[in-house]
Design an enzyme around this catalytic site. Sequence first.
Site, PDB file in Angstrom:
ATOM      1  CE  LYS A   1      -4.078  -2.205   0.085  1.00 32.06           C
ATOM      2  NZ  LYS A   1      -4.997  -2.410  -0.935  1.00 32.06           N
TER       3      LYS A   1
ATOM      4  CB  SER B   1      -4.313 -11.020   2.000  1.00 28.41           C
ATOM      5  OG  SER B   1      -3.268 -10.043   2.324  1.00 28.41           O
TER       6      SER B   1
END
Length: 290
Positions: A41, A252
């Site tokens: 991110k 994830s």
Amino acid sequence: MAGIIDLIGNTPMAELQKLNINPAVRVFAKLEGNNPGGSVKDRASLNMIRSAIERGDVVPGTKLVEATSGNTGIALAMIASLYNLEIELVMPANSTRERKVTMEAFGAKVTLLESIEDCRDYAEEKGVSKGYFLLNQFANPDNYLAHYKTTGPEIWRDTEGEITHFVSSMGTTGTIMGCSRFFKEKNNDIQIIGCQPTEGSSIPGIRRWPEEYLPKIFDPLRVDRVMDIAQEEATLMSRRMAKEEGLFAGMSSGGACAAALKLASELDKGTIVFIACDRGDRYLSSDLFG
């Protein structure tokens, strides 16, 4: 000497040595936890803030607001602090304590609400009515363009153009949307595989979005195949990645690795790259590794 912002991107890749049992297929993990903020991110957060400043949408004194499940919030908090911008981050109350404390360490205000959908509603309302600038990673093209400009080219360079399959878990879908654009321009035969939780599963950072909350940047035509991953499968694979490959990452990433290995078992040959999107130490207060 490079500053922190200059160290975002150019993350390394590691080839799986034990988990992949098909010798005709190579499986690589793109280690995004090596970014300064600890996750993939960092790329989108930098591009969203920097581009908004360059367009004049954000000026000194502008307050930022964003809904996040965690990693984006940490990256935004870090980058906002470097640009001397105030930011309020809104995230689900069940997020791990490490995330909240890390955002606050960078100087962000953190607001906790029940669900990520509640967080998105809160941030969008505040962005419209309270004079804040909503970064809106779910609809902001600067999210996926970060990966079009950096993640995809790095993988293409480091595999010397031999990548045949790209695998990524899907949250905002910025990573897969940007990389898909880049790879398809290079070679339309490269297969793009997205991972989502099975119905009822909870995997931090990725969602099986209700139709009304589907990210606006998501284009289903840019994904060749979607693989459903169960919560237990992602958990087990995260633990195996740590114990067998020395690859310490969150659920994830475990889900993406599980999908990549399933894919490897189906192929006669190929080069698969999956995104290991963060570091496992972000989950130590959960039961992921307990």
